[in-house]
Design a protein around this motif. Sequence first.
Motif, PDB file in Angstrom:
ATOM      1  N   HIS A 101       0.846  -1.192   0.000  1.00 11.46           N
ATOM      2  CA  HIS A 101       0.000   0.000   0.000  1.00 11.46           C
ATOM      3  C   HIS A 101       0.884   1.246   0.000  1.00 11.46           C
ATOM      4  N   ASN A 133      -2.882   7.613   7.635  1.00 11.66           N
ATOM      5  CA  ASN A 133      -3.637   7.273   6.419  1.00 11.66           C
ATOM      6  C   ASN A 133      -4.806   8.221   6.154  1.00 11.66           C
ATOM      7  N   ASP A 213      -7.405   2.405   3.073  1.00 15.04           N
ATOM      8  CA  ASP A 213      -8.571   2.167   2.219  1.00 15.04           C
ATOM      9  C   ASP A 213      -8.607   3.304   1.199  1.00 15.04           C
ATOM     10  N   PRO A 214      -8.721   2.998  -0.084  1.00 12.40           N
ATOM     11  CA  PRO A 214      -8.780   4.079  -1.088  1.00 12.40           C
ATOM     12  C   PRO A 214      -9.926   5.049  -0.852  1.00 12.40           C
ATOM     13  N   LYS A 215     -10.939   4.631  -0.086  1.00 13.27           N
ATOM     14  CA  LYS A 215     -12.089   5.497   0.191  1.00 13.27           C
ATOM     15  C   LYS A 215     -11.922   6.301   1.468  1.00 13.27           C
ATOM     16  N   ASN A 216     -10.766   6.212   2.113  1.00 13.37           N
ATOM     17  CA  ASN A 216     -10.548   6.925   3.375  1.00 13.37           C
ATOM     18  C   ASN A 216     -10.769   8.422   3.245  1.00 13.37           C
TER      19      ASN A 216
END
Length: 573
Positions: A101, A133, A213-216
């Motif tokens: 990541h 993150n 998470d890409p949606k963070n």
Amino acid sequence: MTKIPLFLFISLITLSWAQTKNSAVTTDDYLDILRNNLSGEQAYETTAFIEQFWRVVGNEGFNKSIHKVAASLEAAGYVLEENASNTDRFTYRLEKRPLQHPTWEILDANITLVGKNTPLLSYTTNRNMVYLNSISTPKNGTTAEVIYVEGIDDLQRIPVKGKIIFTGINGPEIYTEGVLKKGALGIITYDNPDYLRPEKNINSIQFRSLTFDPKNTWGIALSYQAKENLMAALEKGKVYAKVFISSKIYPSEELTLVADIKGSEIPGERLVFSAHVQEPGANDNASGVGAQLEMATVAAKLIGHESIYAQRTMTFIWGDEIISTKRYLQENEKRAKGIKWGLSLDMVGENTAITGGSFLIEKMPDPSAIWTRGKDKHTEWGGKPLTLEDMKPHYLNDYMIHNFLKQGKVAHWEVNANPYEGGSDHTPFLDSNIPGLLFWHFTDQFYHTDSDRLDKVSQETLKNVSIAALASALTLVNGDSYAAMDIVKIVQNAATNRLSEEFLLGDKSIKAGNSVKSEVAVVKAWEDWYIKAIASTTDLASPENTVILDKAILEAQAIIESQAKMFVSELEK
């Protein structure tokens, strides 16, 4: 359990330790040499360099820290492995691997309650305020109503979409449900544990993380004072907050630094030190990185000058906590078979007059992790109860405690031990059935907080830890049957003291109405553990001197068995 005929027991007793010679160089000799050559200065200076960075694997601060250590190793005479010849004993390598990541780093942040002139929090004073993150907000920040959510069930009835959630518990769970699933803009949390003394350290924040998470979106952690101010505002009515975050999330690589001092006689056998670089604090764990560096450089200097020797190999690992150590143990089966001891340096530089707690040696699993009583106690970190099947009998526990107490006595430095708890670089060693210990400090009222800065670090502590750890390591890597016999005596004394303590505790417990059977089980568990710990000293035996060590082991085991039998008999009366 080993049973010895009476005539053999008597003959072994009469052999006397005076008939055997001591090791050519003892731990006391190494302690004396290192007290004159290891000051803690390099450890402290390295800690000061590294602690300025908020270190996550792959980010700029982490990588600068790794390269700083590598440059220091090279200056001390270590040769890059790819350029080394067969005669170079001091080598290092920099391992690079792509990260699964992206990495993360924080640049700036603040949160301000609408209508207030000063920020509720600012990155300049609280560098742990932003969850790892978290993404950046728009350049001008984002403003929304703050909604208090007491628990996960509240999210079923309170609309949070487009708002900012504030909660005191279950931050990750509420973030997943409220932000990722129900559309809240972000989350604000407060959950500093009591051992951080938040009502005293009102401006400290313990760092927090979001799972990648890409949606963070983002999370903000509050200090006690900021939490009180926000709660007071909410009690008066609706609250709106403006949040500004500037962070970087980008692809990177994982760096691990490995240095070796090649053994002169038995290079395939080795002792491994490990210190993790990630985490943003000074004590945790810039101090471990710095101490391990000074140990590596001082050892190379003394070995290079032939002031000391290293018959077995010493390895030093700097990398990602647990992950780098675990990989080192698993990626090369042949090398792993030669690893005889593993020592983890984690939070080893504390000025305990400021942080609290004391220096600790976390033991390999022994019966104190099953029956934690008397002088034994867990830290606030805590440990799950173990069983007899989890035990790891070995001499390393008492041998290391004995040596550190010697340094403590000379330096007027407090040394304690705690039952096994896990959670650092010693666990991969134990999981691989390699004897492993943790050197650390706890309780620490600044643990994982943005108050863990250089002013909480002591050069004197760094020196004491490094001297005791390196002296012990040098004894082991040069160990033979005579060194093993010295260790047998140390462990035997520890065993007799422990059995006496457990007998007194058991007798008191029985008089208070508790089970005789249970108290007898405790004594027998310690007897079994120490019988096996004494036997483990054979891993140092010289082929030409196994007989004298075997005799020493049998003598010590007989004394332990005799004492345990007597105590059991007394408890059963």
